[in-house]
Design a protein around this motif. Structure first.
Motif, mmCIF file in Angstrom:
data_model
loop_
_atom_site.group_PDB
_atom_site.id
_atom_site.type_symbol
_atom_site.label_atom_id
_atom_site.label_comp_id
_atom_site.label_asym_id
_atom_site.label_seq_id
_atom_site.Cartn_x
_atom_site.Cartn_y
_atom_site.Cartn_z
ATOM 1 N N ILE A 219 0.689 -1.233 -0.001
ATOM 2 C CA ILE A 219 -0.069 -0.036 0.024
ATOM 3 C C ILE A 219 0.849 1.315 -0.081
ATOM 4 O O ILE A 219 0.790 2.372 -0.664
ATOM 5 N N ALA A 220 2.034 1.092 0.734
ATOM 6 C CA ALA A 220 2.821 2.431 0.812
ATOM 7 C C ALA A 220 3.465 2.616 -0.653
ATOM 8 O O ALA A 220 3.584 3.943 -1.005
ATOM 9 N N SER A 221 3.654 1.689 -1.409
ATOM 10 C CA SER A 221 4.103 1.981 -2.782
ATOM 11 C C SER A 221 3.240 2.612 -3.758
ATOM 12 O O SER A 221 3.518 3.474 -4.612
ATOM 13 N N ALA A 222 1.803 2.203 -3.534
ATOM 14 C CA ALA A 222 0.484 3.042 -4.428
ATOM 15 C C ALA A 222 0.665 4.448 -3.826
ATOM 16 O O ALA A 222 0.801 5.025 -4.847
ATOM 17 N N VAL A 223 0.898 4.665 -2.660
ATOM 18 C CA VAL A 223 0.713 6.093 -2.087
ATOM 19 C C VAL A 223 2.016 6.781 -2.774
ATOM 20 O O VAL A 223 1.966 7.963 -3.055
ATOM 21 N N ALA A 224 3.146 6.051 -2.613
ATOM 22 C CA ALA A 224 4.513 6.692 -3.034
ATOM 23 C C ALA A 224 4.382 7.019 -4.521
ATOM 24 O O ALA A 224 5.005 8.246 -4.769
ATOM 25 N N MET A 225 3.787 6.247 -5.307
ATOM 26 C CA MET A 225 3.626 6.759 -6.663
ATOM 27 C C MET A 225 2.732 7.900 -6.739
ATOM 28 O O MET A 225 3.005 8.532 -7.557
ATOM 29 N N LEU A 226 1.640 8.093 -6.063
ATOM 30 C CA LEU A 226 0.796 9.183 -6.221
ATOM 31 C C LEU A 226 1.240 10.395 -5.660
ATOM 32 O O LEU A 226 0.643 11.498 -6.189
ATOM 33 N N VAL A 227 2.173 10.440 -4.930
ATOM 34 C CA VAL A 227 2.666 11.606 -4.102
ATOM 35 C C VAL A 227 3.987 12.002 -5.069
ATOM 36 O O VAL A 227 4.488 13.113 -4.869
ATOM 37 N N ASP A 229 6.276 13.214 -8.459
ATOM 38 C CA ASP A 229 5.902 14.172 -9.753
ATOM 39 C C ASP A 229 5.371 13.320 -10.814
ATOM 40 O O ASP A 229 4.694 14.053 -11.592
ATOM 41 N N ASP A 230 5.383 12.009 -10.941
ATOM 42 C CA ASP A 230 5.008 11.283 -12.128
ATOM 43 C C ASP A 230 3.440 11.704 -12.076
ATOM 44 O O ASP A 230 2.870 11.405 -13.110
ATOM 45 N N ALA A 231 2.783 11.790 -10.982
ATOM 46 C CA ALA A 231 1.403 11.919 -10.758
ATOM 47 C C ALA A 231 0.780 13.081 -10.848
ATOM 48 O O ALA A 231 -0.450 13.623 -10.455
ATOM 49 N N HIS A 232 1.509 14.274 -11.621
ATOM 50 C CA HIS A 232 1.250 15.463 -11.690
ATOM 51 C C HIS A 232 0.150 15.617 -12.445
ATOM 52 O O HIS A 232 -0.614 16.482 -12.297
ATOM 53 N N TRP A 233 -0.560 14.615 -13.268
ATOM 54 C CA TRP A 233 -1.737 14.704 -14.311
ATOM 55 C C TRP A 233 -2.764 13.931 -13.918
ATOM 56 O O TRP A 233 -3.726 13.349 -14.383
ATOM 57 N N VAL A 234 -2.670 13.308 -12.522
ATOM 58 C CA VAL A 234 -3.683 12.168 -11.982
ATOM 59 C C VAL A 234 -4.162 12.932 -10.764
ATOM 60 O O VAL A 234 -3.649 13.132 -9.660
ATOM 61 N N THR A 235 -5.731 13.243 -10.797
ATOM 62 C CA THR A 235 -6.121 13.928 -9.811
ATOM 63 C C THR A 235 -7.794 13.132 -9.801
ATOM 64 O O THR A 235 -8.345 13.000 -10.839
ATOM 65 N N GLY A 236 -8.392 13.256 -8.490
ATOM 66 C CA GLY A 236 -9.611 12.624 -8.313
ATOM 67 C C GLY A 236 -9.878 11.215 -8.536
ATOM 68 O O GLY A 236 -11.165 10.809 -8.878
ATOM 69 N N GLN A 237 -8.802 10.554 -8.484
ATOM 70 C CA GLN A 237 -8.838 9.112 -8.882
ATOM 71 C C GLN A 237 -8.995 8.038 -7.595
ATOM 72 O O GLN A 237 -8.277 8.578 -6.457
ATOM 73 N N ASN A 238 -9.467 6.989 -7.625
ATOM 74 C CA ASN A 238 -9.400 6.237 -6.515
ATOM 75 C C ASN A 238 -8.505 4.892 -7.032
ATOM 76 O O ASN A 238 -8.999 3.953 -7.858
ATOM 77 N N LEU A 239 -7.363 4.854 -6.381
ATOM 78 C CA LEU A 239 -6.514 3.535 -6.648
ATOM 79 C C LEU A 239 -6.936 2.476 -5.915
ATOM 80 O O LEU A 239 -6.504 2.467 -4.653
ATOM 81 N N ARG A 240 -7.414 1.333 -6.378
ATOM 82 C CA ARG A 240 -7.866 0.088 -5.723
ATOM 83 C C ARG A 240 -6.801 -0.654 -5.592
ATOM 84 O O ARG A 240 -6.676 -1.451 -6.455
ATOM 85 N N ALA A 241 -5.899 -0.759 -4.493
ATOM 86 C CA ALA A 241 -4.637 -1.375 -4.353
ATOM 87 C C ALA A 241 -5.110 -2.749 -3.576
ATOM 88 O O ALA A 241 -4.964 -2.941 -2.502
ATOM 89 N N THR A 242 -5.682 -3.569 -4.368
ATOM 90 C CA THR A 242 -6.530 -4.877 -3.731
ATOM 91 C C THR A 242 -5.744 -6.013 -4.406
ATOM 92 O O THR A 242 -6.376 -7.184 -4.238
ATOM 93 N N GLY A 243 -4.574 -6.069 -5.202
ATOM 94 C CA GLY A 243 -4.303 -7.175 -5.727
ATOM 95 C C GLY A 243 -5.121 -7.762 -6.789
ATOM 96 O O GLY A 243 -5.018 -8.989 -7.274
ATOM 97 N N GLY A 244 -5.970 -7.112 -7.360
ATOM 98 C CA GLY A 244 -6.700 -7.650 -8.438
ATOM 99 C C GLY A 244 -8.133 -7.981 -8.018
ATOM 100 O O GLY A 244 -9.013 -8.145 -8.942
ATOM 101 N N MET A 245 -8.332 -7.907 -6.757
ATOM 102 C CA MET A 245 -9.899 -8.418 -6.182
ATOM 103 C C MET A 245 -10.721 -7.110 -6.328
ATOM 104 O O MET A 245 -10.488 -6.212 -5.810
ATOM 105 N N VAL A 246 -11.728 -7.381 -7.070
ATOM 106 C CA VAL A 246 -12.910 -6.421 -7.245
ATOM 107 C C VAL A 246 -13.949 -6.775 -6.611
ATOM 108 O O VAL A 246 -14.301 -8.017 -6.637
#
Length: 246
Positions: A219-227, A229-246
């Motif tokens: 989960i920390a890796s997912a957060v690190a990605m979103l904070v 600079d690479d995430a500068h054009w990603v906003t209002g999104q919900n990243l479901r870090a579930t290992g593919g379980m939906v």
């Protein structure tokens, strides 16, 4: 891991003395951020996190914050600015006890114990709106429960769903400042708050395409990605870090 990509940044991670919050705080510190670690009842654990971050070459401080108290939330931002001079990253991870009860049986006290934290998240976002530097990053932790109708999970999923709405609306408000606001919704994760029986855990793992129980570092890796600079054009999104379980 790309060390130093958050150099010069200051991050607040609420509820970061253990579990997912600790993993996030330590990861952001490893990536170069100065980190404010918050706790409500276990200063020793929070100081362990601070020591771990400092051992990896970044700076950190522990601040006691009860997210149920708006005055505490506001004080957190003031103390952070006094300590580090700015706020670039906010991760709203703090949570109360996750209570699953049939709607007919949930007490008012149990309901309030979850939604009081949700109120704290709202006012932390208000403070971020006032104090965060342009180009900042906000990540609010939600839950996979908002996408799955668990029996007995109405109030829990409801308090997380409210946070999701805070997030998407704020993303539109703060876009003019280049501040992005996103969510991470973990699935079942191996922390000391895991209360399911082993058989239930095994059943859920069996439904996960990646085939294992999630760890806080995932989960920390997912957060690190979103904070980053690479995430500068990603906003209002919900990243479901579930290992593919939906």
């Amino acid at each position: 891991m790309e060390n130093g990509k958050l150099n010069g940044k200051v991050a607040i991670v609420t509820g970061s003395s253990r579990g997912i919050g600790r993993a996030i705080a330590e990861r952001l510190g490893q990536d170069g951020a100065k980190v404010v670690v918050t706790y409500v009842g276990n200063q020793d654990k929070a100081e362990e996190v601070v020591s771990a971050i400092k051992a990896n070459g970044s700076d950190a401080v522990a601040i006691k914050v009860d997210m149920r108290q708006v005055a505490d939330v506001r004080n957190l931002f003031q103390k952070t600015i006094a300590q580090f001079g700015q706020i670039d990253i906010l991760v709203n991870n703090a949570a109360g006890k996750n209570i699953f009860q049939p709607t007919a049986e949930l007490s008012e006290e149990e309901y309030n114990s979850m939604f009081d934290i949700t109120r704290g998240v709202y006012f932390s976002l208000q403070e971020a709106s006032h104090h965060m530097a342009n180009g900042g990053r906000i990540v609010n932790m939600s839950s996979s429960a908002t996408a799955m109708a668990y029996p007995t999970g109405g109030a829990y999923a409801g308090c997380k769903a409210a946070i999701e709405q805070f997030s998407v609306c704020l993303a539109k408000e703060l876009g003019v400042k280049g501040i992005v606001v996103n969510m991470v919704s973990p699935g079942l994760t191996a922390t000391d708050g895991l209360v399911l029986e082993q058989q239930e855990v095994e059943q859920m793992v069996a439904q996960t395409p990646l085939g294992r129980l999630r760890q806080p570092d995932d989960i920390a890796s997912a957060v690190a990605m979103l904070v980053s600079d690479d995430a500068h054009w990603v906003t209002g999104q919900n990243l479901r870090a579930t290992g593919g379980m939906v």
